[in-house]
Design a protein around this motif. Structure first.
Motif, mmCIF file in Angstrom:
data_model
loop_
_atom_site.group_PDB
_atom_site.id
_atom_site.type_symbol
_atom_site.label_atom_id
_atom_site.label_comp_id
_atom_site.label_asym_id
_atom_site.label_seq_id
_atom_site.Cartn_x
_atom_site.Cartn_y
_atom_site.Cartn_z
ATOM 1 N N UNK A 1 -32.133 44.260 17.503
ATOM 2 C CA UNK A 1 -30.890 44.981 17.750
ATOM 3 C C UNK A 1 -30.914 46.383 17.138
ATOM 4 N N UNK A 2 -31.824 46.635 16.217
ATOM 5 C CA UNK A 2 -31.855 47.927 15.547
ATOM 6 C C UNK A 2 -32.324 49.024 16.496
ATOM 7 N N UNK A 3 -31.642 50.160 16.449
ATOM 8 C CA UNK A 3 -32.027 51.312 17.246
ATOM 9 C C UNK A 3 -33.139 52.088 16.557
ATOM 10 N N UNK A 4 -33.639 53.093 17.258
ATOM 11 C CA UNK A 4 -34.837 53.821 16.827
ATOM 12 C C UNK A 4 -34.553 55.283 16.519
ATOM 13 N N UNK A 5 -35.164 55.768 15.457
ATOM 14 C CA UNK A 5 -35.424 57.197 15.284
ATOM 15 C C UNK A 5 -36.789 57.322 14.612
ATOM 16 N N UNK A 6 -37.420 58.468 14.801
ATOM 17 C CA UNK A 6 -38.738 58.659 14.190
ATOM 18 C C UNK A 6 -38.641 58.595 12.665
ATOM 19 N N UNK A 7 -37.584 59.199 12.111
ATOM 20 C CA UNK A 7 -37.395 59.206 10.661
ATOM 21 C C UNK A 7 -36.505 58.030 10.271
ATOM 22 N N UNK A 8 -37.073 56.834 10.312
ATOM 23 C CA UNK A 8 -36.312 55.598 10.165
ATOM 24 C C UNK A 8 -36.009 55.295 8.701
ATOM 25 N N UNK A 9 -35.164 54.282 8.482
ATOM 26 C CA UNK A 9 -34.815 53.899 7.107
ATOM 27 C C UNK A 9 -35.035 52.418 6.826
ATOM 28 N N UNK A 10 -35.692 51.702 7.741
ATOM 29 C CA UNK A 10 -35.962 50.275 7.528
ATOM 30 C C UNK A 10 -37.268 49.888 8.204
ATOM 31 N N UNK A 11 -37.932 48.898 7.639
ATOM 32 C CA UNK A 11 -39.186 48.369 8.184
ATOM 33 C C UNK A 11 -39.164 46.848 8.145
ATOM 34 N N UNK A 12 -39.822 46.236 9.131
ATOM 35 C CA UNK A 12 -39.938 44.780 9.144
ATOM 36 C C UNK A 12 -41.180 44.373 8.362
ATOM 37 N N UNK A 13 -41.005 43.430 7.427
ATOM 38 C CA UNK A 13 -42.114 42.912 6.635
ATOM 39 C C UNK A 13 -42.318 41.435 6.940
ATOM 40 N N UNK A 14 -43.590 41.013 6.916
ATOM 41 C CA UNK A 14 -43.956 39.641 7.239
ATOM 42 C C UNK A 14 -44.381 38.900 5.981
#
Length: 483
Positions: free
Chosen positions: A258-271
């Motif tokens: 559901x998260x939208x995109x920008x090149x200068x993002x503020x979140x990352x998915x970790x596994x």
């Protein structure tokens, strides 16, 4: 713990050709908002979608063990495009925004038909590697008893998809000529049809208790390919496994997509071993939107795979392709005699043997440097060699001692290339510009005329962002390569 962005998914070559900023904390302007993912906002068939669907989905998330921080919430209001995630409170770097247990992730090992898919996995092998997930989606999307029904309620009929593969052929030709998207879409459509007809359809016919070709059609399959292309995640292999194991299969991750995109993002998915976590990678203030990034992708790749593009100059990862065959054609045009043309052919053949060029390859030019610098540097050098130098080059089998720094091709260094190199590059850029259906001035007028721009459809605006960014970059290169 492995960390990955949305687009580090190693998309299969079968569906894409190649994968070579907005300031947060201030209101995004109208053009920036239009650059984000188009989902449900323009389709009348979604008018009946209410917050009940979101409430149902969030209740399901709680039931399956998804944990969302009280500091964030999902909503349509205040986001750049339909559903998104916003900060209810200030969030510091390193905080976990939500956690998704692996049991809540949808892929071939969690679908209701996983046993059948595992038993017959050998006949589902394909170049894309997506068939098991796509069959899982075909079944789950159309099953009234699906465990994932609340998840799919947010994507009614997949009518939000705005990928160019769903545009008419006339629209694609009119709006995207000159870009790399036309070839990519053509390959997508051919490969999707082939995969469906040769693997998926025979499999479905052999399992009528689960599938009905009248319901599980090629049209639905193509929509699901686009859905996976735009919304799936792929867990990266550990470094020590990269040479030994096949890539992990793609998977659908509720909430994360559901998260939208920008090149200068503020979140990352970790596994992690038991779950996936969305982690804040820089401070987010109250009221700001949480953004993932789909990777360092040019606008043409964003439009091709996700159905949107960012307006110039906000996409700092934008790039333009110069087809390798275009440089070959430019070299042939410069050859004045049959003997010189034969020499160009001989040089090109050697470059192919050295795997520097190919008929379907492209040189990729980024905002500040050539991203395929070794290939372009070698190609310009060889195609402009004298007969004597080329003979010596052949005898050394293409091996030359050369300063590594000399091969780097930043924009500034293009100005310092040998005149013959610059002339060949200049001619190649002119040929590339000829492939567009409009010139730079026409697109610049559309961008600068607010009334005309507002009159464009979403499709026309996204195509304009792609064309305009590429033409601006090509014209910059024209100036740099002028002799």
């Amino acid at each position: 713990v492995a960390s990955v962005t949305h687009a580090e998914r190693a998309l299969p070559e079968r569906f894409v050709i190649h994968i070579s900023r907005l300031t947060l904390g201030v209101p995004l302007n109208e053009m920036a908002a239009e650059a984000k993912r188009l989902k449900l906002e323009t389709d009348k068939s979604t008018d009946n979608l209410t917050d009940d669907s979101l409430i149902h989905f969030l209740n399901w998330c709680e039931k399956v063990g998804v944990v969302i921080s009280p500091k964030v919430y999902v909503n349509k209001k205040g986001t750049v495009s339909d559903y998104g995630m916003l900060a209810r409170e200030d969030i510091e770097e390193g905080e976990v925004l939500f956690t998704v247990p692996r049991s809540a992730v949808l892929y071939q090992n969690t679908t209701a038909i996983h046993s059948m898919l595992e038993k017959e996995k050998e006949i589902l092998d394909s170049q894309s590697g997506w068939v098991p997930l796509l069959l899982s989606l075909l079944y789950e999307v159309t099953s009234s008893e699906s465990h994932w029904k609340p998840y799919f309620s947010l994507w009614p009929d997949f009518c939000f998809l705005n990928h160019p593969m769903f545009w008419s052929e006339g629209e694609r030709q009119r709006l995207l000529s000159g870009t790399s998207i036309l070839e990519a879409v053509h390959k997508d459509i051919v490969n999707i049809q082939h995969e469906y007809n040769t693997i998926v359809l025979p499999f479905m016919k052999s399992h009528p208790e689960f599938f009905d070709p009248q319901k599980h059609t090629l049209e639905l399959y193509q929509k699901l390919v686009a859905f996976v292309m735009a919304y799936s995640f792929q867990e990266p292999l550990k470094e020590e496994e990269e040479d030994e194991k096949d890539p992990n299969p793609p998977m659908m991750v509720p909430v994360a997509d559901l998260l939208n995109h920008v090149a200068n993002h503020n979140a990352n998915l970790e596994y992690a071993s038991g779950c996936l976590k969305m982690v804040c990678v820089r401070a987010i203030r109250r009221g700001e939107e949480v953004f993932n990034t789909y990777g360092e992708l040019a606008n043409w790749q964003l439009l091709h795979m996700y159905g949107f593009a960012e307006p110039f100059p906000t996409n700092t990862n934008d790039a333009v392709d110069i087809q390798m065959m275009t440089v070959f054609k430019a070299a042939l045009q410069a050859a004045k005699t049959e003997e010189e043309q034969n020499l160009v052919h001989e040089k090109w053949h050697l470059l192919c043997q050295l795997e520097m060029v190919g008929e379907e390859g492209a040189f990729v030019i980024g905002q500040s440097e050539v991203l395929t610098e070794e290939e372009l540097h070698t190609t310009l050098k060889v195609l402009t060699m004298s007969v004597e130098d080329f003979t010596e080059f052949k005898e050394s089998e293409g091996w030359e001692e050369e300063d590594e720094d000399a091969c780097t091709l930043s924009h500034n260094k293009i100005q310092k290339l040998k005149p013959s190199w610059k002339q060949l590059l200049h001619s190649s850029i002119l040929l590339t510009l000829q492939a567009f259906s409009s010139d730079l001035e026409a697109d610049k007028c559309l961008v600068n005329d607010q009334k005309a721009y507002r009159g464009l459809s979403k499709t026309e605006k996204y195509a304009l962002h792609v064309r305009y960014g590429q033409k601006m970059l090509l014209h910059k290169l024209l100036q740099l390569s002028s002799c």
